[in-house]
Design a protein around this motif. Structure first.
Motif, PDB file in Angstrom:
ATOM      1  N   PRO A 187       2.140  -7.289 -14.408  1.00 35.35           N
ATOM      2  CA  PRO A 187       1.676  -5.995 -14.896  1.00 35.35           C
ATOM      3  C   PRO A 187       0.676  -5.311 -13.970  1.00 35.35           C
ATOM      4  O   PRO A 187       0.434  -4.111 -14.100  1.00 35.35           O
ATOM      5  CB  PRO A 187       1.010  -6.340 -16.229  1.00 35.35           C
ATOM      6  N   LEU A 188       0.070  -6.056 -13.037  1.00 37.01           N
ATOM      7  CA  LEU A 188      -0.957  -5.494 -12.166  1.00 37.01           C
ATOM      8  C   LEU A 188      -0.371  -5.000 -10.847  1.00 37.01           C
ATOM      9  O   LEU A 188      -0.671  -3.883 -10.392  1.00 37.01           O
ATOM     10  CB  LEU A 188      -2.058  -6.524 -11.902  1.00 37.01           C
ATOM     11  N   VAL A 189       0.438  -5.840 -10.211  1.00 33.58           N
ATOM     12  CA  VAL A 189       1.150  -5.443  -8.996  1.00 33.58           C
ATOM     13  C   VAL A 189       2.643  -5.606  -9.297  1.00 33.58           C
ATOM     14  O   VAL A 189       3.182  -6.704  -9.179  1.00 33.58           O
ATOM     15  CB  VAL A 189       0.745  -6.302  -7.780  1.00 33.58           C
ATOM     16  N   PRO A 190       3.297  -4.543  -9.743  1.00 33.20           N
ATOM     17  CA  PRO A 190       4.704  -4.662 -10.129  1.00 33.20           C
ATOM     18  C   PRO A 190       5.568  -5.276  -9.038  1.00 33.20           C
ATOM     19  O   PRO A 190       5.252  -5.195  -7.842  1.00 33.20           O
ATOM     20  CB  PRO A 190       5.102  -3.208 -10.412  1.00 33.20           C
ATOM     21  N   CYS A 191       6.662  -5.883  -9.465  1.00 28.61           N
ATOM     22  CA  CYS A 191       7.515  -6.646  -8.552  1.00 28.61           C
ATOM     23  C   CYS A 191       8.038  -5.808  -7.385  1.00 28.61           C
ATOM     24  O   CYS A 191       8.360  -6.344  -6.325  1.00 28.61           O
ATOM     25  CB  CYS A 191       8.680  -7.242  -9.340  1.00 28.61           C
ATOM     26  N   GLU A 192       8.109  -4.490  -7.573  1.00 32.38           N
ATOM     27  CA  GLU A 192       8.536  -3.613  -6.476  1.00 32.38           C
ATOM     28  C   GLU A 192       7.643  -3.784  -5.246  1.00 32.38           C
ATOM     29  O   GLU A 192       8.094  -3.587  -4.106  1.00 32.38           O
ATOM     30  CB  GLU A 192       8.516  -2.160  -6.933  1.00 32.38           C
ATOM     31  N   GLY A 193       6.369  -4.158  -5.470  1.00 35.17           N
ATOM     32  CA  GLY A 193       5.466  -4.406  -4.349  1.00 35.17           C
ATOM     33  C   GLY A 193       5.924  -5.576  -3.498  1.00 35.17           C
ATOM     34  O   GLY A 193       5.812  -5.556  -2.268  1.00 35.17           O
ATOM     35  N   GLY A 194       6.432  -6.613  -4.151  1.00 34.71           N
ATOM     36  CA  GLY A 194       6.969  -7.755  -3.420  1.00 34.71           C
ATOM     37  C   GLY A 194       8.232  -7.395  -2.658  1.00 34.71           C
ATOM     38  O   GLY A 194       8.408  -7.790  -1.494  1.00 34.71           O
ATOM     39  N   HIS A 195       9.108  -6.636  -3.302  1.00 39.51           N
ATOM     40  CA  HIS A 195      10.334  -6.196  -2.631  1.00 39.51           C
ATOM     41  C   HIS A 195      10.008  -5.356  -1.399  1.00 39.51           C
ATOM     42  O   HIS A 195      10.627  -5.516  -0.341  1.00 39.51           O
ATOM     43  CB  HIS A 195      11.202  -5.394  -3.601  1.00 39.51           C
ATOM     44  N   ASP A 196       9.015  -4.461  -1.532  1.00 38.77           N
ATOM     45  CA  ASP A 196       8.645  -3.590  -0.417  1.00 38.77           C
ATOM     46  C   ASP A 196       8.013  -4.397   0.715  1.00 38.77           C
ATOM     47  O   ASP A 196       8.244  -4.109   1.895  1.00 38.77           O
ATOM     48  CB  ASP A 196       7.677  -2.510  -0.909  1.00 38.77           C
ATOM     49  N   GLY A 226      -5.042   1.738   2.740  1.00 36.39           N
ATOM     50  CA  GLY A 226      -3.886   2.630   2.734  1.00 36.39           C
ATOM     51  C   GLY A 226      -2.551   1.915   2.854  1.00 36.39           C
ATOM     52  O   GLY A 226      -2.372   0.787   2.388  1.00 36.39           O
ATOM     53  N   ASP A 227      -1.613   2.576   3.505  1.00 40.38           N
ATOM     54  CA  ASP A 227      -0.226   2.117   3.627  1.00 40.38           C
ATOM     55  C   ASP A 227      -0.099   1.175   4.824  1.00 40.38           C
ATOM     56  O   ASP A 227      -0.345   1.575   5.966  1.00 40.38           O
ATOM     57  CB  ASP A 227       0.682   3.341   3.797  1.00 40.38           C
ATOM     58  N   ARG A 228       0.291  -0.069   4.580  1.00 38.87           N
ATOM     59  CA  ARG A 228       0.379  -1.069   5.645  1.00 38.87           C
ATOM     60  C   ARG A 228       1.784  -1.222   6.222  1.00 38.87           C
ATOM     61  O   ARG A 228       2.007  -2.083   7.069  1.00 38.87           O
ATOM     62  CB  ARG A 228      -0.080  -2.443   5.120  1.00 38.87           C
ATOM     63  N   ARG A 229       2.747  -0.461   5.779  1.00 37.98           N
ATOM     64  CA  ARG A 229       4.133  -0.721   6.172  1.00 37.98           C
ATOM     65  C   ARG A 229       4.351  -0.696   7.685  1.00 37.98           C
ATOM     66  O   ARG A 229       5.104  -1.524   8.219  1.00 37.98           O
ATOM     67  CB  ARG A 229       5.066   0.270   5.484  1.00 37.98           C
ATOM     68  N   GLU A 230       3.711   0.229   8.373  1.00 40.13           N
ATOM     69  CA  GLU A 230       3.876   0.284   9.830  1.00 40.13           C
ATOM     70  C   GLU A 230       3.324  -0.984  10.471  1.00 40.13           C
ATOM     71  O   GLU A 230       3.934  -1.539  11.400  1.00 40.13           O
ATOM     72  CB  GLU A 230       3.170   1.523  10.391  1.00 40.13           C
ATOM     73  N   MET A 231       2.174  -1.446   9.999  1.00 44.49           N
ATOM     74  CA  MET A 231       1.601  -2.689  10.523  1.00 44.49           C
ATOM     75  C   MET A 231       2.504  -3.878  10.225  1.00 44.49           C
ATOM     76  O   MET A 231       2.694  -4.765  11.067  1.00 44.49           O
ATOM     77  CB  MET A 231       0.216  -2.929   9.913  1.00 44.49           C
ATOM     78  N   GLY A 266       0.806  -1.209   0.000  1.00 45.90           N
ATOM     79  CA  GLY A 266       0.000   0.000   0.000  1.00 45.90           C
ATOM     80  C   GLY A 266       0.840   1.260   0.000  1.00 45.90           C
ATOM     81  O   GLY A 266       0.296   2.371   0.091  1.00 45.90           O
ATOM     82  N   ASN A 267       2.140   1.114  -0.118  1.00 43.99           N
ATOM     83  CA  ASN A 267       3.044   2.261  -0.185  1.00 43.99           C
ATOM     84  C   ASN A 267       2.713   3.103  -1.422  1.00 43.99           C
ATOM     85  O   ASN A 267       2.838   2.626  -2.550  1.00 43.99           O
ATOM     86  CB  ASN A 267       4.485   1.750  -0.257  1.00 43.99           C
ATOM     87  N   PRO A 268       2.291   4.358  -1.242  1.00 44.51           N
ATOM     88  CA  PRO A 268       1.861   5.162  -2.403  1.00 44.51           C
ATOM     89  C   PRO A 268       3.000   5.526  -3.352  1.00 44.51           C
ATOM     90  O   PRO A 268       2.740   5.989  -4.471  1.00 44.51           O
ATOM     91  CB  PRO A 268       1.267   6.419  -1.752  1.00 44.51           C
ATOM     92  N   LYS A 269       4.242   5.338  -2.937  1.00 46.82           N
ATOM     93  CA  LYS A 269       5.379   5.694  -3.788  1.00 46.82           C
ATOM     94  C   LYS A 269       5.803   4.567  -4.731  1.00 46.82           C
ATOM     95  O   LYS A 269       6.686   4.758  -5.569  1.00 46.82           O
ATOM     96  CB  LYS A 269       6.567   6.105  -2.914  1.00 46.82           C
ATOM     97  N   LEU A 270       5.169   3.401  -4.600  1.00 45.98           N
ATOM     98  CA  LEU A 270       5.516   2.280  -5.472  1.00 45.98           C
ATOM     99  C   LEU A 270       4.968   2.495  -6.877  1.00 45.98           C
ATOM    100  O   LEU A 270       3.963   3.186  -7.062  1.00 45.98           O
ATOM    101  CB  LEU A 270       4.962   0.974  -4.899  1.00 45.98           C
ATOM    102  N   PRO A 271       5.588   1.872  -7.884  1.00 46.93           N
ATOM    103  CA  PRO A 271       5.072   1.995  -9.256  1.00 46.93           C
ATOM    104  C   PRO A 271       3.644   1.447  -9.355  1.00 46.93           C
ATOM    105  O   PRO A 271       3.329   0.431  -8.736  1.00 46.93           O
ATOM    106  CB  PRO A 271       6.041   1.139 -10.083  1.00 46.93           C
ATOM    107  N   PRO A 272       2.789   2.112 -10.118  1.00 46.72           N
ATOM    108  CA  PRO A 272       1.410   1.644 -10.259  1.00 46.72           C
ATOM    109  C   PRO A 272       1.310   0.492 -11.251  1.00 46.72           C
ATOM    110  O   PRO A 272       2.274   0.140 -11.930  1.00 46.72           O
ATOM    111  CB  PRO A 272       0.685   2.874 -10.802  1.00 46.72           C
TER     112      PRO A 272
END
Length: 299
Positions: free
Chosen positions: A246-255, A224-229, A146-152
């Protein structure tokens, strides 16, 4: 077909494998029925010695529907989120995690390995944070933080996901479902057209309920952003992600892996946002190895 009352609602589920084996709970994603978990993957996991449980999330498939409950529009939700306000939604991803915990309770299961894909991965993340006492391990598959800075998502993938079919005729629904599967699927592992058509038709005939995904989407946006949780998750965690999603770019997995203490990350080239037959054994082996290792680590 088996149903239970869990978290105050009716949940439809299926079980595979020996009930004496360690339980493994599969949580599917946005607008998807439990049948999107390929039978071959379920059988492979059962063959690894697990009691595999898959279920329809609330508002989809054969589980309880929330008829007449309106979700706020996507534009309104997005604007509220951008100014730091949480939209009021029919239910949350945390509620959906409680559904999974309630299902385990209804089945008399104290603890299970939790595996979630896409939105199901988000729900699984909440499960691990809220119900650590019920969680032997966590596997988050092509999900994100849910990090808003990740690629869409790629525009064509997002458009395919949110576009509604032109009519409710069976052939139109089947063609629409196949279009979506092709658009978000694995470029390195394309689906067999005949199998894809057969599975899509079976899904349409099992259940077609377009109102459910609207409320699913509102739950995702409001979360929203789940990183704190995610920092609070203490159960052993594996993150699986396709390098060509193409839907959830790999950066989401890294994050996701970077946000959960001690999480391990495995990415696969050519893998998109689906569970292709060619990857069933690799994915099943990764989940099973992680689950077994997690149990040894906590003993």
């Amino acid at each position: 077909m088996p149903k239970v009352t869990a978290n105050g609602i009716e949940i439809h589920y299926e079980e595979h494998g020996d009930k004496a084996n360690p339980p493994l709970l599969l949580i599917m994603g946005f607008g998807a029925q439990l049948t999107l978990w390929p039978d071959e993957l379920v059988e492979a996991l059962a063959g690894h010695g697990f009691r595999v449980i898959r279920y329809d999330n609330r508002d989809i498939g054969l589980s309880q529907k929330f008829d007449g409950v309106k979700a706020p529009g996507l534009i309104k939700m997005t604007l509220l989120s951008k100014i730091g306000l949480t939209p009021r939604v029919p239910y949350t991803l945390a509620d959906m995690a409680d559904d999974g915990a309630g299902l385990l309770d209804a089945l008399g299961i104290d603890k299970a390995h939790i595996v979630g894909a896409s939105m199901g991965g988000m729900i699984a993340q909440h499960f691990a944070a809220r119900h650590a006492d019920k969680c032997l391990s966590l596997t988050s598959i092509f999900s994100t933080t849910g990090n808003p800075k990740l690629p869409p998502a790629k525009p064509e993938a997002l458009k395919a996901l949110v576009t509604r079919p032109k009519s409710t005729e069976e052939e139109v629904l089947v063609e629409h479902g196949m279009m979506l599967a092709r658009t978000i699927g694995s470029p390195g592992y394309p689906s067999d057209e005949e199998r894809l058509r057969e599975r899509t038709r079976a899904s349409v005939r099992r259940s077609f309920y377009p109102e459910g995904p609207t409320r699913h989407l509102s739950a995702i946006v409001a979360d929203g952003d789940r990183r704190e949780m995610l920092k609070s998750i203490s159960v052993p965690t594996l993150v699986l992600h396709g390098e060509d999603d193409p839907l959830v770019p790999c950066e989401g997995g890294h994050d996701t892996a970077a946000s959960i203490p001690g999480a391990k990350l495995k990415t696969i080239p050519g893998w998109g946002h689906d569970l292709p037959l060619a990857l069933v054994d690799e994915v099943a082996d990764a989940i099973a190895d992680h689950a077994r290792t997690s149990v040894r680590q906590t003993q």
